[in-house]
Write a protein that holds these residues in place. Structure first.
Motif, PDB file in Angstrom:
ATOM      1  N   UNK A  79       4.344   2.731   7.406  1.00 55.43           N
ATOM      2  CA  UNK A  79       3.787   3.376   6.218  1.00 55.43           C
ATOM      3  C   UNK A  79       4.765   4.408   5.648  1.00 55.43           C
ATOM      4  N   UNK A  80       5.400   5.184   6.520  1.00 51.90           N
ATOM      5  CA  UNK A  80       6.390   6.162   6.074  1.00 51.90           C
ATOM      6  C   UNK A  80       7.563   5.471   5.380  1.00 51.90           C
ATOM      7  N   UNK A  81       8.022   4.405   5.959  1.00 56.12           N
ATOM      8  CA  UNK A  81       9.131   3.659   5.382  1.00 56.12           C
ATOM      9  C   UNK A  81       8.738   3.064   4.028  1.00 56.12           C
ATOM     10  N   UNK A  82       7.538   2.518   3.958  1.00 61.48           N
ATOM     11  CA  UNK A  82       7.064   1.922   2.710  1.00 61.48           C
ATOM     12  C   UNK A  82       6.896   2.972   1.630  1.00 61.48           C
ATOM     13  N   UNK A  83       6.438   4.159   2.001  1.00 61.47           N
ATOM     14  CA  UNK A  83       6.210   5.219   1.025  1.00 61.47           C
ATOM     15  C   UNK A  83       7.523   5.719   0.421  1.00 61.47           C
ATOM     16  N   UNK A  84       8.597   5.702   1.206  1.00 66.43           N
ATOM     17  CA  UNK A  84       9.888   6.221   0.736  1.00 66.43           C
ATOM     18  C   UNK A  84      10.686   5.188  -0.054  1.00 66.43           C
ATOM     19  N   UNK A  85      10.444   3.911   0.182  1.00 67.26           N
ATOM     20  CA  UNK A  85      11.265   2.898  -0.471  1.00 67.26           C
ATOM     21  C   UNK A  85      10.883   2.736  -1.931  1.00 67.26           C
ATOM     22  N   UNK A  86      11.806   2.323  -2.795  1.00 66.51           N
ATOM     23  CA  UNK A  86      11.501   2.144  -4.216  1.00 66.51           C
ATOM     24  C   UNK A  86      10.512   1.002  -4.409  1.00 66.51           C
ATOM     25  N   UNK A  87       9.926   0.989  -5.616  1.00 68.47           N
ATOM     26  CA  UNK A  87       8.958  -0.054  -5.913  1.00 68.47           C
ATOM     27  C   UNK A  87       9.657  -1.408  -5.990  1.00 68.47           C
ATOM     28  N   UNK A  88       9.176  -2.307  -5.167  1.00 71.31           N
ATOM     29  CA  UNK A  88       9.682  -3.674  -5.187  1.00 71.31           C
ATOM     30  C   UNK A  88       8.515  -4.611  -4.893  1.00 71.31           C
ATOM     31  N   UNK A  89       8.808  -5.884  -4.762  1.00 75.07           N
ATOM     32  CA  UNK A  89       7.731  -6.861  -4.572  1.00 75.07           C
ATOM     33  C   UNK A  89       6.952  -6.586  -3.292  1.00 75.07           C
ATOM     34  N   UNK A  90       7.654  -6.256  -2.205  1.00 75.01           N
ATOM     35  CA  UNK A  90       6.979  -6.005  -0.934  1.00 75.01           C
ATOM     36  C   UNK A  90       6.029  -4.815  -1.033  1.00 75.01           C
ATOM     37  N   UNK A  91       6.496  -3.719  -1.666  1.00 74.73           N
ATOM     38  CA  UNK A  91       5.661  -2.523  -1.777  1.00 74.73           C
ATOM     39  C   UNK A  91       4.448  -2.785  -2.661  1.00 74.73           C
ATOM     40  N   UNK A  92       4.662  -3.479  -3.782  1.00 70.72           N
ATOM     41  CA  UNK A  92       3.546  -3.790  -4.678  1.00 70.72           C
ATOM     42  C   UNK A  92       2.536  -4.690  -3.977  1.00 70.72           C
ATOM     43  N   UNK A  93       3.040  -5.698  -3.257  1.00 66.62           N
ATOM     44  CA  UNK A  93       2.143  -6.627  -2.565  1.00 66.62           C
ATOM     45  C   UNK A  93       1.282  -5.902  -1.536  1.00 66.62           C
ATOM     46  N   UNK A  94       1.881  -5.020  -0.749  1.00 64.26           N
ATOM     47  CA  UNK A  94       1.127  -4.319   0.292  1.00 64.26           C
ATOM     48  C   UNK A  94       0.150  -3.300  -0.299  1.00 64.26           C
ATOM     49  N   UNK A  95       0.573  -2.619  -1.360  1.00 61.40           N
ATOM     50  CA  UNK A  95      -0.322  -1.638  -1.981  1.00 61.40           C
ATOM     51  C   UNK A  95      -1.503  -2.340  -2.655  1.00 61.40           C
ATOM     52  N   UNK A  96      -1.239  -3.472  -3.307  1.00 62.40           N
ATOM     53  CA  UNK A  96      -2.321  -4.235  -3.939  1.00 62.40           C
ATOM     54  C   UNK A  96      -3.286  -4.750  -2.879  1.00 62.40           C
ATOM     55  N   UNK A  97      -2.741  -5.227  -1.767  1.00 65.77           N
ATOM     56  CA  UNK A  97      -3.599  -5.708  -0.682  1.00 65.77           C
ATOM     57  C   UNK A  97      -4.467  -4.582  -0.127  1.00 65.77           C
ATOM     58  N   UNK A  98      -3.865  -3.404   0.070  1.00 70.96           N
ATOM     59  CA  UNK A  98      -4.611  -2.262   0.605  1.00 70.96           C
ATOM     60  C   UNK A  98      -5.734  -1.843  -0.332  1.00 70.96           C
ATOM     61  N   UNK A  99      -5.414  -1.646  -1.598  1.00 66.94           N
ATOM     62  CA  UNK A  99      -6.437  -1.186  -2.546  1.00 66.94           C
ATOM     63  C   UNK A  99      -7.487  -2.253  -2.806  1.00 66.94           C
ATOM     64  N   UNK A 100      -7.117  -3.519  -2.684  1.00 67.18           N
ATOM     65  CA  UNK A 100      -8.111  -4.587  -2.839  1.00 67.18           C
ATOM     66  C   UNK A 100      -9.127  -4.521  -1.709  1.00 67.18           C
ATOM     67  N   UNK A 101      -8.648  -4.336  -0.480  1.00 68.84           N
ATOM     68  CA  UNK A 101      -9.558  -4.180   0.662  1.00 68.84           C
ATOM     69  C   UNK A 101     -10.434  -2.949   0.475  1.00 68.84           C
ATOM     70  N   UNK A 102      -9.832  -1.853   0.050  1.00 73.51           N
ATOM     71  CA  UNK A 102     -10.589  -0.614  -0.183  1.00 73.51           C
ATOM     72  C   UNK A 102     -11.680  -0.816  -1.228  1.00 73.51           C
ATOM     73  N   UNK A 103     -11.328  -1.439  -2.344  1.00 71.18           N
ATOM     74  CA  UNK A 103     -12.282  -1.588  -3.442  1.00 71.18           C
ATOM     75  C   UNK A 103     -13.416  -2.536  -3.068  1.00 71.18           C
ATOM     76  N   UNK A 104     -13.105  -3.612  -2.350  1.00 72.62           N
ATOM     77  CA  UNK A 104     -14.162  -4.532  -1.925  1.00 72.62           C
ATOM     78  C   UNK A 104     -15.152  -3.819  -1.007  1.00 72.62           C
ATOM     79  N   UNK A 105     -14.613  -3.069  -0.048  1.00 69.08           N
ATOM     80  CA  UNK A 105     -15.475  -2.334   0.880  1.00 69.08           C
ATOM     81  C   UNK A 105     -16.243  -1.228   0.153  1.00 69.08           C
ATOM     82  N   UNK A 106     -15.596  -0.558  -0.792  1.00 68.01           N
ATOM     83  CA  UNK A 106     -16.264   0.506  -1.560  1.00 68.01           C
ATOM     84  C   UNK A 106     -17.390  -0.064  -2.408  1.00 68.01           C
TER      85      UNK A 106
END
Length: 469
Positions: free
Chosen positions: A135-162
């Protein structure tokens, strides 16, 4: 005399408010973590499962606001039963005070909704992004496909559960099966839609985005809990005498060797900080940000075990225990809070146990105090408002007493549906010759024909003309 002037030194500019430092808590395992996970499962199981539980053919827990009825496991409460809510709030407050005095922030660490839902959101975050280092590594790295994919996956799980959380919340106020059908057919009303979305957004924001900020800045309990602490209150503390001075060393280094260098048992691995959900260092002493989740205890005990040291460098303790004094469970605060808690609990249980699921309000006609009939009788008109608080229909008998010569005009029996309210107009007439004064006391008795114990007596006044001498 020379005039002196103030000298102002301009240094580095400082922000008025400190910028938030993101907390990435590391996954931990241990006995206290197992207790916390068990608590999460139990509490979330209750929250999501209760709306689906049936009792006597209807939803066991339902707060029917439009009908002003609150159904709780076979009991129906009305707005007139507000005293029960008051008693419950007093009991909850006293329980919080009592357990805080005895066991510190036990509520915060294991049962608070913010802690419970945050645990689930952190679990989903690790599922999408990995543990702390990733998570620390992902937070520091610039926006790229991997970061967008993981953030979208995280917020999708959050929103479904919410959204599921918001849907369940509204299911306590609208029958859950009815709400489910409305959602599937996209026919929910404006208020149902608003509250599902609002509670979903609140869950996503508090448990996903704000997290420890709620505990540190928004929750008032963190501010006033210190007033309930004393030297015998259970707290999480670092054993400074045993741990200091801190410093790294080899795993197999004998105790005599590192003690000769002035080192204690703390190897300064920072694991207690890395697992803390609020990002504090427990070695700095007791802090109001600590929610007593005991993650630091599990992490430290794991390190002590690997090093071959005795566990308990960070532990549950009390100030008196650390000072070698006797720990007293029975003391002024615990006696006071415990006594009030026990008393209010007994009052609540007795009030519910002795509660008659029948209510009668007698409303006298306010247009005229009395009427004179064609036969010369004095007549009073009343409206009997009958509330059946039971879960089944009841037929009640109506009997009015208090005067031997009264004439009653109205139904002898009435049937009120379960949880229903009925208003019955009745007339009572008395020969003025038999009146002893301007007012007479009458008693209205209602009794269920199905259950003789379900009865109620209510007094009212019969008003006649002023007696002339």
């Amino acid at each position: 005399m020379s005039e002196q002037q103030d000298t102002y030194v301009v240094g580095d500019e400082q922000d008025l408010y400190e910028k938030r430092k993101k907390v990435f808590s590391k996954k931990v395992s241990g006995r206290f973590n197992n207790l916390r996970v068990l608590s999460v499962w139990l509490l979330l199981g209750l929250y999501y499962g209760l709306p689906w539980l049936s009792w006597n053919g209807q939803q066991a827990v339902l707060f029917d606001l439009p009908a002003r009825k609150f159904h709780l496991f076979g009991l129906t409460f009305f707005p007139q039963d507000f005293i029960f809510l008051t008693l419950l709030l007093i009991i909850a407050a006293m329980a919080l005070f009592f357990f805080t005095t005895v066991a510190g922030r036990l509520w915060c660490g294991y049962a608070c909704p913010q802690t419970v839902w945050t645990e689930v959101f952190i679990w989903m975050e690790r599922l999408a992004e990995g543990d702390r280092n990733k998570q620390l590594k992902l937070d520091k790295q610039p926006w790229n496909f991997e970061k967008i994919r993981k953030r979208v996956a995280k917020h999708s799980l959050w929103l479904i559960f919410a959204l599921f959380t918001g849907y369940t919340f509204v299911g306590y106020f609208t029958p859950i099966t009815e709400l489910t059908d409305k959602i599937l057919t996209l026919s929910t009303g404006p208020w149902e839609t608003f509250w599902v979305l609002f509670y979903s957004f609140a869950t996503w924001g508090n448990a996903g985005m704000l997290r420890e900020q709620v505990c540190i800045y928004m929750c008032p309990y963190a501010r006033f809990q210190s007033s309930m602490f004393d030297k015998d209150t259970l707290i999480i503390a670092y054993d400074e005498k045993r741990g200091e001075d801190r410093g790294p060393r080899k795993k197999d280094m004998p105790k005599e060797e590192y003690e000769a260098k002035g080192l204690g048992d703390c190897i300064d691995c920072m694991q207690c900080v890395h697992v803390c959900p609020t990002g504090i260092d427990i070695r700095d002493g007791l802090q109001y940000e600590c929610i007593a989740c005991a993650a630091c205890i599990d992490a430290c005990d794991e390190v002590m075990d690997k090093m071959g040291y005795e566990p308990g460098l960070i532990r549950y303790t009390t100030e008196n225990r650390d000072n070698g004094k006797e720990v007293k469970l029975i003391r002024g605060k615990t006696i006071g809070y415990g006594s009030v808690l026990l008393l209010m609990s007994l009052i609540f249980v007795l009030a519910v146990w002795l509660r008659t699921p029948l209510e009668l309000d007698i409303i006298k006609d306010r247009n005229r105090l009395y009427l004179t009939t064609a036969e010369g009788f004095i007549e009073n008109i009343y409206n009997l408002r009958i509330v059946n608080k039971d879960q089944v229909d009841h037929t009640y008998t109506i009997d009015i007493t208090g005067h031997s010569e009264l004439l009653y005009q109205g139904p002898k029996t009435v049937t009120v549906v379960a949880g229903g309210v009925m208003t019955v107009p009745v007339r009572v007439s008395i020969d003025p010759i038999n009146l002893t004064g301007r007012t007479e006391k009458l008693t209205v008795r209602m009794q269920s024909v199905h259950d003789e114990s379900m009865a109620i007596n209510q007094s009212t006044n019969f008003i006649g003309p002023v007696k002339r001498r």
